[in-house]
Design a protein around this motif. Structure first.
Motif, PDB file in Angstrom:
ATOM      1  N   LEU A 321      -6.214 -10.039  -9.074  1.00 26.20           N
ATOM      2  CA  LEU A 321      -7.518 -10.397  -8.553  1.00 26.20           C
ATOM      3  C   LEU A 321      -8.350  -9.286  -8.306  1.00 26.20           C
ATOM      4  O   LEU A 321      -9.397  -9.143  -7.820  1.00 26.20           O
ATOM      5  CB  LEU A 321      -7.403 -11.480  -7.589  1.00 26.20           C
ATOM      6  CG  LEU A 321      -7.333 -12.798  -7.773  1.00 26.20           C
ATOM      7  CD1 LEU A 321      -5.934 -12.955  -7.839  1.00 26.20           C
ATOM      8  CD2 LEU A 321      -7.849 -13.746  -6.710  1.00 26.20           C
ATOM      9  N   GLY A 322      -7.570  -7.824  -8.550  1.00 32.11           N
ATOM     10  CA  GLY A 322      -8.359  -6.718  -8.259  1.00 32.11           C
ATOM     11  C   GLY A 322      -8.396  -6.297  -6.949  1.00 32.11           C
ATOM     12  O   GLY A 322      -9.384  -5.554  -6.455  1.00 32.11           O
ATOM     13  N   CYS A 323      -7.056  -6.573  -6.152  1.00 31.72           N
ATOM     14  CA  CYS A 323      -7.137  -6.008  -4.803  1.00 31.72           C
ATOM     15  C   CYS A 323      -5.915  -5.117  -4.926  1.00 31.72           C
ATOM     16  O   CYS A 323      -4.972  -5.116  -5.772  1.00 31.72           O
ATOM     17  CB  CYS A 323      -7.070  -7.079  -3.932  1.00 31.72           C
ATOM     18  SG  CYS A 323      -5.473  -8.166  -4.152  1.00 31.72           S
ATOM     19  N   VAL A 324      -5.434  -4.403  -3.877  1.00 31.82           N
ATOM     20  CA  VAL A 324      -4.216  -3.626  -3.651  1.00 31.82           C
ATOM     21  C   VAL A 324      -3.473  -4.155  -2.730  1.00 31.82           C
ATOM     22  O   VAL A 324      -3.624  -4.752  -1.688  1.00 31.82           O
ATOM     23  CB  VAL A 324      -4.679  -2.337  -3.122  1.00 31.82           C
ATOM     24  CG1 VAL A 324      -3.493  -1.404  -2.770  1.00 31.82           C
ATOM     25  CG2 VAL A 324      -5.485  -1.385  -4.219  1.00 31.82           C
ATOM     26  N   ALA A 325      -2.275  -4.773  -3.505  1.00 34.65           N
ATOM     27  CA  ALA A 325      -1.479  -5.474  -2.836  1.00 34.65           C
ATOM     28  C   ALA A 325      -0.238  -5.007  -2.868  1.00 34.65           C
ATOM     29  O   ALA A 325       0.347  -4.585  -4.130  1.00 34.65           O
ATOM     30  CB  ALA A 325      -1.337  -6.938  -3.064  1.00 34.65           C
ATOM     31  N   PHE A 326       0.689  -4.834  -1.660  1.00 35.96           N
ATOM     32  CA  PHE A 326       2.256  -4.010  -1.994  1.00 35.96           C
ATOM     33  C   PHE A 326       3.133  -4.583  -0.959  1.00 35.96           C
ATOM     34  O   PHE A 326       2.559  -4.852   0.228  1.00 35.96           O
ATOM     35  CB  PHE A 326       1.937  -2.694  -2.076  1.00 35.96           C
ATOM     36  CG  PHE A 326       1.157  -2.165  -0.679  1.00 35.96           C
ATOM     37  CD1 PHE A 326       2.014  -1.561   0.503  1.00 35.96           C
ATOM     38  CD2 PHE A 326      -0.047  -1.975  -0.632  1.00 35.96           C
ATOM     39  CE1 PHE A 326       1.532  -1.044   1.455  1.00 35.96           C
ATOM     40  CE2 PHE A 326      -0.554  -1.249   0.402  1.00 35.96           C
ATOM     41  CZ  PHE A 326      -0.014  -0.838   1.562  1.00 35.96           C
ATOM     42  N   GLY A 327       4.332  -4.382  -1.243  1.00 36.73           N
ATOM     43  CA  GLY A 327       5.396  -5.089  -0.292  1.00 36.73           C
ATOM     44  C   GLY A 327       5.846  -3.930   0.556  1.00 36.73           C
ATOM     45  O   GLY A 327       5.883  -2.711   0.315  1.00 36.73           O
TER      46      GLY A 327
END
Length: 623
Positions: A321-327
């Protein structure tokens, strides 16, 4: 100091544990790709304290054997571990470095490390190094100091290690942003808008699932006492998504892990209740959940331009969705829970440009299996980098399909993955959530932005792919596989393959089969597991559930399930063959059998054919 070389030869490993001392030359080839699934196998994951030390590396495989038993590292007095390339790949589980630390390990040497593993080790105070010259000095009895071990580390990692771990560390104020006029990637723009301290960013959303909640609570209590104050609890979301089918998991039942599962669940629910947090829990009746954490975050929460962190390596799912997501691991999540901040360096951005038109019968899963098999990726080109997926073929994909790419950034070795938001993103938000989102002009990479590398793919040249058992990178076009394995289990589901469009693929194949008087082959068990209840309810609205059942599939409520060896669909014997639409097939990941990775359409077609087959091959008459 006792050293254990993680050799490719199991006899060498056993000899060292029995007292033999090897040199680097004696050790021979080292195991590459030692995964966190091997360092802390599933059976150990019900523990979240020093007990983990007993289980360190009990899942390690060499030559098809598991030479490291319960308590083996501690009993042998191992203080140094030595591995090959991409050490610690796979799940973001902080259980792995904590298990090593609890077993008495002080330093891990490897040719290269996966980002999340090494960051978790830093946060816990476990030393890691890629400098084998230091190992030689240690083996010669020469002194090696802290400065030596930190020589090749960035300033932030060095400061955290000197402090004794992340929870003892205080971030420094932000320095001025350099290069204010240069073209930026979308990743760089989002990060700049979220910077909160030197090397740290503010998270819009933090989420945690039950495998990590107890460990986070334990770490917070150890540091802050019984009543830590959480930052902005309204932006914290909790999930019970991994273990809701443990009562039907062959592994959990055979190893009597029910009490450990209950302990994890109790710790999770207690933390949620004490802090009044949003929780997506177990469904009424106690089987299945409201949704797999990162899948439900993409369905209901994530928005373009946001920064999201979660306790799962597949958190990049929402990058679609165009976001920065990380574990992140437990220590980092604990830090984020009380500060709202999360550690973030400056990873390079790798552009994957996919142009052309995907042929009929191919999907995003085939594309990502192709990427995983590229020599540059196999050599580690993606490790620690941001994957920006673009090109005409990516723009033509639905958000569900884009999520397959960003989700499997974890397997590509990347830090995160994202796709620039566009009209398709707006459509997704409107149709799934009723949100009329307006894209802002900054939500794209600038022309002339700098990329560390660009990988170009001709979509038209792709076809259905599979990955051979053992590693997602062992892929090849299915058409090139001359001998087709007989399939015992077909599994469609998980975060990667439990979305609406994935179920559209399952339905297309099974409806085609039923229309021709065919069903799932008699010797095959087909499991279809929804990623979220939203997906389940949508399939019901389409009238598909009866088609699935009539074709011979067993439908399962949302959960991580067989993907994490936590439910139906996992194998029970080494000679069983599974074709699965999940994201990884490391040894033991979904039971002791052999797991082939494939697209949703190939999984369903193989279930009907009784052997590995694409939908196109099935329609052409392959049985």
């Amino acid at each position: 100091m006792r050293v254990l070389y993680l050799c490719a030869d199991p006899a060498q490993v056993r000899a060292q544990l029995a007292g033999a001392r090897l040199t680097r030359g004696d050790a021979g080839p080292l195991r590459d790709d030692v995964s966190t699934d091997e360092i802390s196998p599933l059976a150990s994951m019900v523990h979240f304290d020093a007990t983990l030390g007993r289980h360190a590396h009990t899942g390690f495989t060499a030559g098809g054997e598991r030479p490291i038993g319960l308590d083996a590292l501690r009993n042998a007095g191992i203080e140094i571990l030595v591995g090959g390339r991409r050490y610690g790949k796979g799940s973001s589980r902080e259980h792995s470095p904590l298990a090593e630390l609890s077993a008495g390990v002080r330093i891990v040497f490897a040719e290269s490390f996966e980002r999340i593993y090494r960051q978790n080790a830093d946060n816990l105070g476990l030393w890691t190094s890629t400098d084998f010259a230091l190992l030689e000095r240690i083996e010669r009895g020469e002194p090696v100091g802290v400065d030596d071990l930190l020589a090749d580390r960035d300033a932030q990692a060095a400061a955290i290690l000197r402090a004794g771990g992340l929870l003892a560390f205080t971030p420094a104020p932000c320095a001025p942003e350099p290069d204010g006029d240069r073209p930026l990637t979308l990743f760089e723009k989002i990060v700049r808008r979220h910077r909160s301290a030197e090397g740290f960013v503010r998270a819009d959303l933090r989420f945690v699932h039950e495998y990590y909640t107890g460990m986070c609570a334990h770490l917070l209590a150890r540091r802050f006492g019984d009543a830590p104050v959480l930052h902005d609890p309204a932006s914290i979301v909790c999930f019970e998504d991994h273990l809701t089918y443990a009562h039907r998991s062959p592994l959990h039942q055979s190893q009597d892990l029910a009490s450990g599962v209950r302990r994890l669940s109790h710790a999770h629910r207690d933390f949620v209740a004490r802090h009044g947090l949003v929780d997506h829990g177990v469904l009424p009746g106690g089987e299945g959940s409201q949704g797999i954490s990162h899948a439900l975050v993409a369905e209901r929460y994530a928005r373009p331009g946001e920064l999201i962190v979660g306790t799962d390596s597949h958190t990049p799912h929402s990058g679609a969705l165009g976001c920065v997501a990380f574990g992140v691991g437990s220590t980092e999540m604990a830090f984020a829970l009380v500060t709202g901040q999360v550690r973030l360096g400056a990873p390079e951005v790798l552009r994957v440009e996919v142009d052309g038109v995907l042929p009929a019968g191919t999907s995003a899963k085939d594309l990502v299996l192709h990427l995983l098999a590229l020599p540059r990726i196999r050599a580690g080109a993606g490790v620690g980098r941001v994957f920006e997926f673009g090109g005409s073929a990516v723009r033509a994909l639905s958000t569900d399909e884009r999520a397959t790419l960003t989700n499997m950034t974890a397997e590509l070795g990347g830090f995160t993955g994202l796709v620039e938001p566009d009209d398709e993103t707006v459509r997704f938000l409107r149709e799934r959530r009723g949100v009329n989102f307006v894209l802002e002009p900054w939500m794209r990479s600038d022309p002339g932005a700098t990329y560390a590398e660009v990988i170009r793919v001709d979509a038209a040249a792709l076809s259905p792919w599979v990955a051979r058992p053992g590693d997602p990178g062992r892929g090849l076009p299915l058409a090139a596989l001359q001998e087709r394995p007989r399939v015992d289990i077909a599994y469609g589901g998980s975060c990667t393959a439990g979305k609406r469009e994935d179920f559209a693929h399952y339905h297309a194949v099974l409806a085609w089969a039923l229309a021709r008087g065919r069903r799932v082959a008699p010797h095959v068990r087909l499991y279809l597991q929804f990623g979220t209840t939203d997906v389940r309810d949508w399939c019901a609205e389409q009238g598909w559930l009866e088609t699935f059942r009539a074709a011979g599939a067993e439908l399962l409520q949302p959960a991580c399930g067989a993907c994490a060896n936590c439910g139906p669909g996992a194998s029970t014997a080494p000679d069983q063959v599974t074709v699965s639409a999940i994201n990884r097939n490391f040894p033991g990941r979904s039971g002791p059998g052999q797991v082939w990775l494939a697209s949703p359409a190939t999984v369903a077609a193989s279930a009907v054919a009784g052997q590995l087959a694409s939908f196109g091959e099935l329609m052409a008459g392959l049985r």
